[in-house]
Design a protein around this motif. Structure first.
Motif, PDB file in Angstrom:
ATOM      1  N   VAL A 125       0.443  -8.577 -14.579  1.00 41.69           N
ATOM      2  CA  VAL A 125      -0.906  -8.960 -14.154  1.00 41.69           C
ATOM      3  C   VAL A 125      -0.975  -8.718 -12.647  1.00 41.69           C
ATOM      4  CG1 VAL A 125      -2.632 -10.789 -14.094  1.00 41.69           C
ATOM      5  CG2 VAL A 125      -1.001 -10.670 -16.001  1.00 41.69           C
ATOM      6  N   ILE A 126      -1.608  -7.625 -12.256  1.00 33.88           N
ATOM      7  CA  ILE A 126      -1.594  -7.165 -10.864  1.00 33.88           C
ATOM      8  C   ILE A 126      -2.896  -7.602 -10.208  1.00 33.88           C
ATOM      9  CG2 ILE A 126      -1.257  -5.170  -9.356  1.00 33.88           C
ATOM     10  CD1 ILE A 126      -0.072  -3.740 -11.848  1.00 33.88           C
ATOM     11  N   THR A 127      -2.842  -8.715  -9.511  1.00 32.40           N
ATOM     12  CA  THR A 127      -4.043  -9.255  -8.880  1.00 32.40           C
ATOM     13  C   THR A 127      -4.348  -8.588  -7.551  1.00 32.40           C
ATOM     14  OG1 THR A 127      -2.717 -11.015  -7.872  1.00 32.40           O
ATOM     15  CG2 THR A 127      -3.757 -11.487 -10.004  1.00 32.40           C
ATOM     16  N   SER A 128      -3.322  -8.051  -6.874  1.00 31.94           N
ATOM     17  CA  SER A 128      -3.511  -7.361  -5.592  1.00 31.94           C
ATOM     18  C   SER A 128      -2.817  -6.008  -5.662  1.00 31.94           C
ATOM     19  CB  SER A 128      -2.945  -8.183  -4.434  1.00 31.94           C
ATOM     20  OG  SER A 128      -3.677  -9.361  -4.246  1.00 31.94           O
ATOM     21  N   PRO A 129      -3.441  -5.026  -6.316  1.00 30.50           N
ATOM     22  CA  PRO A 129      -2.802  -3.709  -6.452  1.00 30.50           C
ATOM     23  C   PRO A 129      -2.595  -3.042  -5.095  1.00 30.50           C
ATOM     24  CG  PRO A 129      -4.657  -3.961  -7.972  1.00 30.50           C
ATOM     25  CD  PRO A 129      -4.733  -5.088  -7.005  1.00 30.50           C
ATOM     26  N   SER A 130      -1.491  -2.330  -4.964  1.00 32.03           N
ATOM     27  CA  SER A 130      -1.210  -1.599  -3.731  1.00 32.03           C
ATOM     28  C   SER A 130      -2.001  -0.306  -3.703  1.00 32.03           C
ATOM     29  CB  SER A 130       0.288  -1.306  -3.632  1.00 32.03           C
ATOM     30  OG  SER A 130       0.668  -0.349  -4.613  1.00 32.03           O
ATOM     31  N   SER A 131      -1.869   0.431  -2.601  1.00 32.77           N
ATOM     32  CA  SER A 131      -2.619   1.674  -2.449  1.00 32.77           C
ATOM     33  C   SER A 131      -2.157   2.743  -3.426  1.00 32.77           C
ATOM     34  CB  SER A 131      -2.473   2.192  -1.016  1.00 32.77           C
ATOM     35  OG  SER A 131      -3.019   1.275  -0.098  1.00 32.77           O
ATOM     36  N   ARG A 132      -0.998   2.576  -4.033  1.00 31.55           N
ATOM     37  CA  ARG A 132      -0.537   3.561  -5.018  1.00 31.55           C
ATOM     38  C   ARG A 132      -1.394   3.544  -6.277  1.00 31.55           C
ATOM     39  NH1 ARG A 132       2.875   4.007  -9.297  1.00 31.55           N
ATOM     40  NH2 ARG A 132       3.354   1.792  -9.330  1.00 31.55           N
ATOM     41  N   ALA A 158      -1.205   6.753   1.193  1.00 33.11           N
ATOM     42  CA  ALA A 158       0.036   6.588   1.960  1.00 33.11           C
ATOM     43  C   ALA A 158       0.268   5.101   2.138  1.00 33.11           C
ATOM     44  CB  ALA A 158      -0.065   7.277   3.319  1.00 33.11           C
ATOM     45  N   GLN A 159       1.485   4.667   1.905  1.00 34.31           N
ATOM     46  CA  GLN A 159       1.813   3.267   2.129  1.00 34.31           C
ATOM     47  C   GLN A 159       3.269   3.139   2.568  1.00 34.31           C
ATOM     48  OE1 GLN A 159       1.161   0.979  -1.431  1.00 34.31           O
ATOM     49  NE2 GLN A 159       3.070   1.573  -2.380  1.00 34.31           N
ATOM     50  N   ALA A 160       3.519   2.130   3.359  1.00 35.84           N
ATOM     51  CA  ALA A 160       4.856   1.878   3.882  1.00 35.84           C
ATOM     52  C   ALA A 160       5.361   0.536   3.369  1.00 35.84           C
ATOM     53  CB  ALA A 160       4.829   1.879   5.408  1.00 35.84           C
ATOM     54  N   LYS A 161       6.665   0.485   3.064  1.00 36.10           N
ATOM     55  CA  LYS A 161       7.329  -0.746   2.641  1.00 36.10           C
ATOM     56  C   LYS A 161       8.483  -1.033   3.593  1.00 36.10           C
ATOM     57  CE  LYS A 161       6.443  -0.066  -2.315  1.00 36.10           C
ATOM     58  NZ  LYS A 161       7.091   0.070  -3.650  1.00 36.10           N
ATOM     59  N   GLY A 200      -0.921  -0.085   3.114  1.00 34.25           N
ATOM     60  CA  GLY A 200      -1.276   1.292   2.780  1.00 34.25           C
ATOM     61  C   GLY A 200      -2.762   1.524   2.835  1.00 34.25           C
ATOM     62  N   ILE A 201      -3.119   2.790   2.711  1.00 35.06           N
ATOM     63  CA  ILE A 201      -4.514   3.201   2.702  1.00 35.06           C
ATOM     64  C   ILE A 201      -4.678   4.270   1.631  1.00 35.06           C
ATOM     65  CG2 ILE A 201      -4.137   4.966   4.468  1.00 35.06           C
ATOM     66  CD1 ILE A 201      -7.303   2.807   4.182  1.00 35.06           C
ATOM     67  N   ARG A 202      -5.791   4.235   0.941  1.00 33.43           N
ATOM     68  CA  ARG A 202      -6.093   5.213  -0.108  1.00 33.43           C
ATOM     69  C   ARG A 202      -7.464   5.814   0.144  1.00 33.43           C
ATOM     70  NH1 ARG A 202      -3.808   5.876  -5.207  1.00 33.43           N
ATOM     71  NH2 ARG A 202      -5.052   7.191  -6.600  1.00 33.43           N
ATOM     72  N   LEU A 203      -7.541   7.114  -0.011  1.00 31.40           N
ATOM     73  CA  LEU A 203      -8.807   7.828   0.135  1.00 31.40           C
ATOM     74  C   LEU A 203      -9.208   8.395  -1.216  1.00 31.40           C
ATOM     75  CD1 LEU A 203     -11.113   9.256   1.669  1.00 31.40           C
ATOM     76  CD2 LEU A 203      -9.497  11.107   2.153  1.00 31.40           C
ATOM     77  N   VAL A 243      -9.753   2.813   0.885  1.00 27.34           N
ATOM     78  CA  VAL A 243      -9.346   1.573   0.224  1.00 27.34           C
ATOM     79  C   VAL A 243      -8.028   1.086   0.832  1.00 27.34           C
ATOM     80  CG1 VAL A 243      -8.852   0.467  -1.985  1.00 27.34           C
ATOM     81  CG2 VAL A 243     -10.443   2.397  -1.887  1.00 27.34           C
ATOM     82  N   PRO A 244      -8.069   0.072   1.700  1.00 31.73           N
ATOM     83  CA  PRO A 244      -6.833  -0.455   2.293  1.00 31.73           C
ATOM     84  C   PRO A 244      -6.224  -1.562   1.440  1.00 31.73           C
ATOM     85  CG  PRO A 244      -8.717  -1.466   3.342  1.00 31.73           C
ATOM     86  CD  PRO A 244      -9.276  -0.514   2.299  1.00 31.73           C
ATOM     87  N   SER A 245      -4.946  -1.814   1.656  1.00 31.08           N
ATOM     88  CA  SER A 245      -4.263  -2.941   1.020  1.00 31.08           C
ATOM     89  C   SER A 245      -3.069  -3.330   1.871  1.00 31.08           C
ATOM     90  CB  SER A 245      -3.798  -2.588  -0.400  1.00 31.08           C
ATOM     91  OG  SER A 245      -2.792  -1.600  -0.367  1.00 31.08           O
ATOM     92  N   ALA A 246      -2.690  -4.604   1.809  1.00 25.22           N
ATOM     93  CA  ALA A 246      -1.547  -5.087   2.581  1.00 25.22           C
ATOM     94  C   ALA A 246      -0.973  -6.328   1.915  1.00 25.22           C
ATOM     95  CB  ALA A 246      -1.960  -5.408   4.016  1.00 25.22           C
ATOM     96  N   THR A 247       0.358  -6.458   1.974  1.00 20.60           N
ATOM     97  CA  THR A 247       1.055  -7.611   1.406  1.00 20.60           C
ATOM     98  C   THR A 247       2.193  -8.017   2.341  1.00 20.60           C
ATOM     99  OG1 THR A 247       0.576  -6.929  -0.866  1.00 20.60           O
ATOM    100  CG2 THR A 247       2.370  -8.488  -0.558  1.00 20.60           C
ATOM    101  N   LEU A 248       2.328  -9.314   2.556  1.00 20.33           N
ATOM    102  CA  LEU A 248       3.413  -9.872   3.367  1.00 20.33           C
ATOM    103  C   LEU A 248       4.089 -10.980   2.568  1.00 20.33           C
ATOM    104  CD1 LEU A 248       4.877  -9.963   6.132  1.00 20.33           C
ATOM    105  CD2 LEU A 248       3.212 -11.706   6.825  1.00 20.33           C
TER     106      LEU A 248
END
Length: 815
Positions: free
Chosen positions: A218-225, A501-504, A516-519, A543-548
């Motif tokens: 259950v992916i509530t905060s999907p990453s840019s991938r 593109a996203q960095a971990k 990450g950011i998605r276009l 479409v940006p996303s971020a997780t800490l």
């Protein structure tokens, strides 16, 4: 097509990679004070670190000088007393042993070794059985994972039954899945978006047997991938993939509402792993509804009774094969197909009072099977490169939903059975879809703790919907004639180009960060054979996303995340074909729809105690602009028309709590609770609708002597706010008992759904400026089921399999 933005993004990405290589090349080792060997032990296939792997060093006389174990990140450090020639050994249960010669130089007292890759050895555990218990729910960055295969109560059901028990989700009486109150989500199967989900997710979930489900993400905060589609989030259903020489299961179930047969087989021969399953299902759906609608000024009133009782035979199958060329290369192939009839025949009675005039008539509507057939094939290649976490992945997928018909015939008569009106609507829809996706992961550090991921994706979708409507006139109700205004061919194409593109970054002290950011560039084209004007739309979404994440003591974690999502309308939402199966409640599409955009932030705390206690609490807030909502309008004759429109914005704040624990050694309990406040605002309709909603489900299991298991499950939803009104509360519950025969691997189960009431009730209330209506629904879902399950062979290890994350179109549960 203008690809300038995508080109610019990739120039920046590869520039970062080149800079990183330059920086790494200029780094010099620091002086150290003691001899040691440091390294990382990694699974050669999954590229994930192996915890508790044994690492030892021997001298030339084969004397063991030091031994240690890897930590949770697969890292080890071995002290060496003096320089010399040594042999390092790395091993772990279920893997082959690696032997690595190494030289410790006198001048280099701390030596960093290359990553050590271990290959799985399924023969190691042939005579050993390891039993363990893990939590049913697990938290990972941006998602909660429900381990359905560990829930002994998921026997003889479908994917819809499994999703009822998953955290954050709720499933209504019609099988529609909601995440935090919204149906605008995407459902993937092994990371792939299936064409059967686009037609109707509720029907598609009934095609997936619960026995093949390994877990639900259950992916509530999907990453840019992930594709940006699915405003509420993403559900990924992972199926079982065995690597044993031969294993499988045969399952059959029978009840007063359904009959089901689920064969499954898997085998492994050398480098090949093949898995296959089939699902044959015949379900019966019976509902009744009573609609009362009246105008505010009192000029008309409608009373309507509807009865539906339909049998729906359907089935599906899937064959997948993995070829492991070596420990770093995997080629995967799969083919899936589905078929089914989804009739919605009904009997309706109308009583209409308009002013001083009264009218009463009956309507019988027959759907001619509503057949749906489709095929999906995919081919992918995964290459694990030399550096830790470095990989390249490419996949192509073709989806052909070659038959999606929905034909109905409606006949109206008065109370003396005299013919008043006839209508016949034939709608044939066909979908072709090509998807291509490639991903590359590049480590920015030698230990694999800093990773850059980039990818490209394109989805090319063409849909044709041809519909013909024949109607009769009031003067000659026996004669059907083509209605030119309701006959057309609608050709629609939707092409999506995307790059991300996203960095971990995994840091010391339990810190993890991902951003990450998605276009996405979307191109829409639609044209009609007659009458209606063509349309073209093009829009761009960043479409940006971020997780800490902060983790401490290996049992507590705190996660802060932000994501932006969009929902594009499906062809069913756009198709102007009028569904008039209900003469006084019409449904039609709107080809002027535009995507909705959602912003969401959430803060979650998770506890996984050694005792087996799991607790996850999440606070969230989200705001949706240009929201796509069902809008009901009623004309002066009292006939309503429902269509989707971009007429509202909404804000939602809430909390989700998921927990599982053991009350006694043989008694476990799990629960998921949700509470939210929703605020709708529509200037166009002059509406502001707001209020609280809540829900809770409880799942408890008790194991008795003699291999008996008792289970009880209950799910309650409170009143739910909608744009123009609300839905009343809803209750679903089930009881089950299971008996296992370990020697023969046979399991017999008996279950009862809503056994103490003939039907479950839920009402839809609409309050508009010109009318009010209440629809009281009865769902006859009381069922008593017997299930027989036989497993054969040995259960092998699970191997992960990548797929395309093709969640770029908003599904619709309505036709």
């Amino acid at each position: 097509m203008h690809l300038t933005k995508i080109y610019v993004l990739f120039i920046l990405i590869f520039g970062v990679i080149q800079v990183d290589r330059t920086v790494v090349a200029q780094v010099h080792p620091l002086a150290v004070t003691s001899h040691s060997l440091k390294g990382t032990v990694i699974d050669s296939l999954t590229q994930r670190p192996i915890e508790y792997a044994t690492v030892s060093v021997q001298d030339s006389a084969q004397k063991t000088l030091a031994i240690t174990y890897t930590n949770s990140e697969g890292v080890f450090t071995l002290p060496i007393a003096q320089a010399g020639n040594y042999v390092l050994f790395a091993s772990f249960v279920g893997y082959g042993t690696r032997r690595i010669p190494c030289i410790v130089q006198p001048s280099v007292t701390s030596q960093e070794l290359r990553p050590i890759f271990l290959a799985a050895d399924v023969q190691v555990l042939e005579s050993i059985t390891v039993r363990g218990q893990r939590q049913l729910v697990e938290q990972k960055p941006g998602m909660l994972v429900y381990h359905a295969e560990d829930d002994v109560t998921n026997l003889g059901g479908t994917a819809a039954d499994v999703l009822r028990k998953a955290p954050v989700l709720s499933v209504d009486a019609d099988g529609n899945v909601r995440m935090r109150g919204s149906q605008n989500l995407k459902i993937l199967i092994n990371g792939r978006y299936s064409g059967q989900m686009a037609r109707n997710p509720a029907d598609a979930l009934n095609m997936i047997p619960s026995d093949i489900i390994k877990s639900v993400e259950v992916i509530t905060s999907p990453s840019s991938r992930y594709e940006a589609e699915g405003a509420a989030g993403v559900i990924n259903i992972i199926t079982k993939k065995s690597l044993s020489q031969l294993s499988g299961a045969m399952e059959a179930g029978f009840s007063n509402l359904e009959a089901v047969f689920n064969p499954r087989v898997a085998f492994s021969t050398g480098k090949w792993d093949i898995n296959a399953y089939a699902h044959l299902h015949r379900s019966r759906v019976k509902t009744e509804s009573n609609l009362t609608r009246q105008s505010i000024d009192g000029t008309y009133q409608l009373n309507q009774q509807l009865i539906m009782n339909n049998a729906r035979p359907h089935g599906s199958g899937d064959v997948s094969a993995n070829y492991e060329a070596d420990s770093s290369q995997v080629i995967s192939m799969s083919a899936a197909w589905w078929f089914g009839n989804w009739p919605a025949s009904s009997n309706q009675q109308y009583q209409i009072q308009q002013g001083t005039q009264q009218q009463a008539f009956l309507q019988q509507t027959q759907t001619q099977g509503a057949p749906n057939e489709g095929l999906e094939v995919s081919l992918s290649y995964l290459k694990r490169l030399r550096k830790p976490e470095q990989s390249f992945f490419i996949i192509g997928q073709y989806n052909n939903n070659f038959r999606d018909d929905f034909n109905y015939y409606a006949r109206q008569v008065d109370l003396e059975n005299r013919l008043l009106y006839q209508e016949q609507n034939n709608n044939h829809m066909h979908t072709n879809e090509w998807t291509f996706q490639t991903d590359y992961a590049h480590p920015l550090a030698r230990d694999g703790k800093k990773i850059l991921e980039i990818g490209l994706k394109t989805v090319l979708r063409d849909v044709t919907s041809g519909y013909t409507t024949l109607i009769s006139s009031s003067t000659d109700p026996a004669q059907l004639q083509i209605s030119a205004a309701r006959t057309n061919v609608f050709d629609y194409s939707q092409n999506v180009l995307a790059a991300y593109a996203q960095a971990k970054w995994t840091a010391s002290g339990g810190w993890f960060a991902q951003a990450g950011i998605r276009l996405e560039e979307t191109y829409l084209n639609g044209h009609f054979q007659t009458t209606l004007l063509p349309f073209t739309n093009q829009f761009t979404n960043w479409v940006p996303s971020a997780t800490l994440v902060k983790k401490w003591r290996d049992s507590n974690s705190l996660t802060l995340s932000y994501t932006q999502r969009i929902s594009r309308p499906s062809i069913i939402d756009l198709n102007p074909n009028i569904d008039a199966r209900d003469a006084r409640n019409l449904v039609t599409g709107n080809h002027d729809l535009r995507p909705e955009v959602m912003h969401q932030g959430e803060l979650s705390y998770s506890l996984s105690a050694p005792s087996g206690l799991f607790l996850n609490t999440t606070l969230f807030g989200k705001q949706t602009a240009n929201s796509i909502e069902d809008v009901i309008q009623v004309n002066t004759s009292g006939v309503s028309t429902t269509t989707k429109q971009n007429v509202a914005a909404n804000k939602q704040y809430g909390m989700n709590v998921s927990t599982s624990f053991s009350l006694l050694p043989d008694w476990s309990l799990g629960s998921n609770a949700r509470l939210s406040y929703l605020n709708f605002q529509s200037r166009y309709l002059g509406i502001q609708s707001e209020g609280w909603s809540a829900g809770i489900n409880v799942n408890t299991t008790y194991k008795l002597a003699g291999h008996y298991t008792l289970q009880a499950f209950g799910d309650y939803d409170s009143r739910a706010i909608t744009l123009q009104g609300y839905q009343t509360s809803w209750l679903y519950y089930s009881l089950a008992v299971k008996k296992e025969f370990p020697k023969t691997k046979v399991t017999i189960g008996f279950s009862a759904v809503n056994p103490f009431q003939a039907f479950a009730s839920r009402s839809d209330v609409i309050i508009a400026s010109s009318f009010e209506s209440t629809t009281a629904n009865r769902y006859y879902n009381r069922a008593f089921k017997v299930t027989l399950n036989w497993k054969f062979g040995e259960a092998g290890n699970q191997r992960s399999r990548r797929g395309v994350d093709n969640d770029d179109v908003k599904s619709s549960g309505e036709r």
